[in-house]
Design a protein around this motif. Structure first.
Motif, PDB file in Angstrom:
ATOM      1  N   ARG A 103       0.833  -1.205   0.000  1.00  0.00           N
ATOM      2  CA  ARG A 103       0.000   0.000   0.000  1.00  0.00           C
ATOM      3  C   ARG A 103       0.868   1.256   0.000  1.00  0.00           C
ATOM      4  NH1 ARG A 103      -4.879   1.902   0.251  1.00  0.00           N
ATOM      5  NH2 ARG A 103      -5.380   3.810   1.392  1.00  0.00           N
ATOM      6  N   ALA A 104       1.908   1.252   0.812  1.00  0.00           N
ATOM      7  CA  ALA A 104       2.792   2.414   0.862  1.00  0.00           C
ATOM      8  C   ALA A 104       3.444   2.664  -0.500  1.00  0.00           C
ATOM      9  CB  ALA A 104       3.859   2.217   1.932  1.00  0.00           C
ATOM     10  N   ALA A 105       3.861   1.582  -1.167  1.00  0.00           N
ATOM     11  CA  ALA A 105       4.495   1.726  -2.481  1.00  0.00           C
ATOM     12  C   ALA A 105       3.512   2.287  -3.500  1.00  0.00           C
ATOM     13  CB  ALA A 105       5.034   0.377  -2.949  1.00  0.00           C
ATOM     14  N   VAL A 106       2.266   1.821  -3.454  1.00  0.00           N
ATOM     15  CA  VAL A 106       1.249   2.315  -4.388  1.00  0.00           C
ATOM     16  C   VAL A 106       0.945   3.787  -4.116  1.00  0.00           C
ATOM     17  CG1 VAL A 106      -1.185   2.115  -5.055  1.00  0.00           C
ATOM     18  CG2 VAL A 106       0.226   0.055  -4.839  1.00  0.00           C
ATOM     19  N   LEU A 107       0.814   4.151  -2.845  1.00  0.00           N
ATOM     20  CA  LEU A 107       0.519   5.549  -2.516  1.00  0.00           C
ATOM     21  C   LEU A 107       1.697   6.464  -2.851  1.00  0.00           C
ATOM     22  CD1 LEU A 107      -1.451   5.245   0.842  1.00  0.00           C
ATOM     23  CD2 LEU A 107      -2.345   5.617  -1.464  1.00  0.00           C
ATOM     24  N   ASP A 108       2.918   6.001  -2.618  1.00  0.00           N
ATOM     25  CA  ASP A 108       4.091   6.786  -3.017  1.00  0.00           C
ATOM     26  C   ASP A 108       4.066   7.047  -4.520  1.00  0.00           C
ATOM     27  OD1 ASP A 108       5.066   6.877  -0.441  1.00  0.00           O
ATOM     28  OD2 ASP A 108       6.500   5.234  -0.723  1.00  0.00           O
ATOM     29  N   ALA A 109       3.781   5.995  -5.280  1.00  0.00           N
ATOM     30  CA  ALA A 109       3.749   6.119  -6.745  1.00  0.00           C
ATOM     31  C   ALA A 109       2.599   7.017  -7.185  1.00  0.00           C
ATOM     32  CB  ALA A 109       3.616   4.733  -7.375  1.00  0.00           C
ATOM     33  N   ALA A 110       1.438   6.850  -6.564  1.00  0.00           N
ATOM     34  CA  ALA A 110       0.289   7.685  -6.921  1.00  0.00           C
ATOM     35  C   ALA A 110       0.589   9.153  -6.660  1.00  0.00           C
ATOM     36  CB  ALA A 110      -0.945   7.239  -6.136  1.00  0.00           C
ATOM     37  N   ALA A 111       1.202   9.432  -5.520  1.00  0.00           N
ATOM     38  CA  ALA A 111       1.542  10.821  -5.187  1.00  0.00           C
ATOM     39  C   ALA A 111       2.481  11.409  -6.234  1.00  0.00           C
ATOM     40  CB  ALA A 111       2.164  10.891  -3.799  1.00  0.00           C
ATOM     41  N   ARG A 112       3.499  10.644  -6.630  1.00  0.00           N
ATOM     42  CA  ARG A 112       4.426  11.141  -7.653  1.00  0.00           C
ATOM     43  C   ARG A 112       3.691  11.427  -8.956  1.00  0.00           C
ATOM     44  NH1 ARG A 112       7.571   6.883  -5.708  1.00  0.00           N
ATOM     45  NH2 ARG A 112       7.263   5.673  -7.631  1.00  0.00           N
ATOM     46  N   CYS A 113       2.825  10.515  -9.351  1.00  0.00           N
ATOM     47  CA  CYS A 113       2.082  10.690 -10.611  1.00  0.00           C
ATOM     48  C   CYS A 113       1.152  11.899 -10.541  1.00  0.00           C
ATOM     49  CB  CYS A 113       1.288   9.427 -10.938  1.00  0.00           C
ATOM     50  SG  CYS A 113       2.293   8.008 -11.420  1.00  0.00           S
ATOM     51  N   MET A 125      -4.561   4.628 -13.701  1.00  0.00           N
ATOM     52  CA  MET A 125      -4.156   3.567 -12.779  1.00  0.00           C
ATOM     53  C   MET A 125      -2.978   2.787 -13.352  1.00  0.00           C
ATOM     54  SD  MET A 125      -6.118   3.974 -10.167  1.00  0.00           S
ATOM     55  CE  MET A 125      -6.847   2.680  -9.139  1.00  0.00           C
ATOM     56  N   LYS A 126      -2.897   2.715 -14.668  1.00  0.00           N
ATOM     57  CA  LYS A 126      -1.757   2.064 -15.318  1.00  0.00           C
ATOM     58  C   LYS A 126      -0.475   2.843 -15.033  1.00  0.00           C
ATOM     59  CE  LYS A 126      -0.262   0.269 -19.803  1.00  0.00           C
ATOM     60  NZ  LYS A 126      -0.611   0.144 -21.248  1.00  0.00           N
ATOM     61  N   ASP A 127      -0.570   4.174 -15.037  1.00  0.00           N
ATOM     62  CA  ASP A 127       0.592   5.009 -14.698  1.00  0.00           C
ATOM     63  C   ASP A 127       1.072   4.709 -13.280  1.00  0.00           C
ATOM     64  OD1 ASP A 127       0.468   6.351 -17.159  1.00  0.00           O
ATOM     65  OD2 ASP A 127      -0.860   7.913 -16.346  1.00  0.00           O
ATOM     66  N   VAL A 128       0.121   4.624 -12.367  1.00  0.00           N
ATOM     67  CA  VAL A 128       0.466   4.359 -10.968  1.00  0.00           C
ATOM     68  C   VAL A 128       1.110   2.983 -10.832  1.00  0.00           C
ATOM     69  CG1 VAL A 128      -0.432   4.092  -8.626  1.00  0.00           C
ATOM     70  CG2 VAL A 128      -1.361   5.880 -10.120  1.00  0.00           C
ATOM     71  N   ALA A 129       0.551   1.994 -11.519  1.00  0.00           N
ATOM     72  CA  ALA A 129       1.100   0.637 -11.458  1.00  0.00           C
ATOM     73  C   ALA A 129       2.536   0.608 -11.967  1.00  0.00           C
ATOM     74  CB  ALA A 129       0.225  -0.313 -12.270  1.00  0.00           C
TER      75      ALA A 129
END
Length: 209
Positions: A21-31, A42-46
């Motif tokens: 979850r932390a990795a997904v939220l970190d990535a989402a925040a960057r995106c 969601m593909k960008d976040v993945a």
């Protein structure tokens, strides 16, 4: 003999889920910060998180990811303790002298601008184009006003004559938000410290006797 189902309560599994979850939220925040909410998929976040799209959806919808990122930005971590109970917020509320309170407010402002404002800008832009997010934005603003009331209310012994805590709160709420910060820091090139000094001076001159 009836076969019993085994119930697994693995700390290792829970820890792995938290890391995911932390990795997904970190990535989402960057995106969100780099592309904006509307342009992020969601593909960008993945891709940014190095996980499958299904794993990202397992953490919630795109809107829920944004709101989780906002919560993290406001308090600084994944803990559920609200802002009003955080040490940086409690410090100016509990300080007993005017100078100490203003100094603690300055520290709070510096932290907020650096940690929170970029994601709040994304949040505000998303709310302008999405009615569901707009409802959550309205609730965020209500909570922000309530937090400001707690903070400014602690200055009540020093407020100017004729100025009550509710009106003083509204003035502080209008000054200490992402729009003037963006205008002064990003557009006009002020440093974060210069904005913090400005806000503390404004509180001192406009609200206090």
């Amino acid at each position: 003999m009836t076969e019993r189902k085994r119930i697994y309560n693995s700390p290792l599994r829970a820890e792995q889920a938290q890391r995911t979850r932390a990795a997904v939220l970190d990535a989402a925040a960057r995106c969100f910060l780099e592309r904006g909410y509307a342009a992020t998929t969601m593909k960008d976040v993945a891709a940014a998180a190095g996980v499958s799209v299904q794993t990202v959806f397992g953490q919630g919808s795109k809107a829920s990811l944004l709101l989780a990122c906002v919560d993290r930005a406001v308090v600084g971590d994944d803990e559920e303790t609200p802002l009003a109970q955080r040490a940086a917020f409690v410090a100016p509320v509990e300080a007993t002298d005017r100078a100490g309170k203003l100094a603690a407010v300055r520290e709070l402002v510096v932290r907020f601008v650096r940690q929170t404002v970029p994601m709040i800008e994304v949040f505000a832009a998303a709310a302008a184009g999405d009615p569901d997010i707009a409802e959550v934005w309205a609730e965020y603003e209500r909570r922000r006003l309530a937090d400001q009331r707690l903070l400014i209310g602690s200055f009540e012994p020093w407020l100017r004559e004729g100025l009550d805590a509710d009106r003083a709160t509204e003035i502080a709420w209008a000054l200490f938000t992402h729009e003037p910060i963006t205008n002064l820091v990003r557009v006009r090139g002020w440093s974060v410290e210069e904005y913090a000094d400005f806000l503390v001076d404004a509180v001192d001159r406009l609200l206090l006797a």
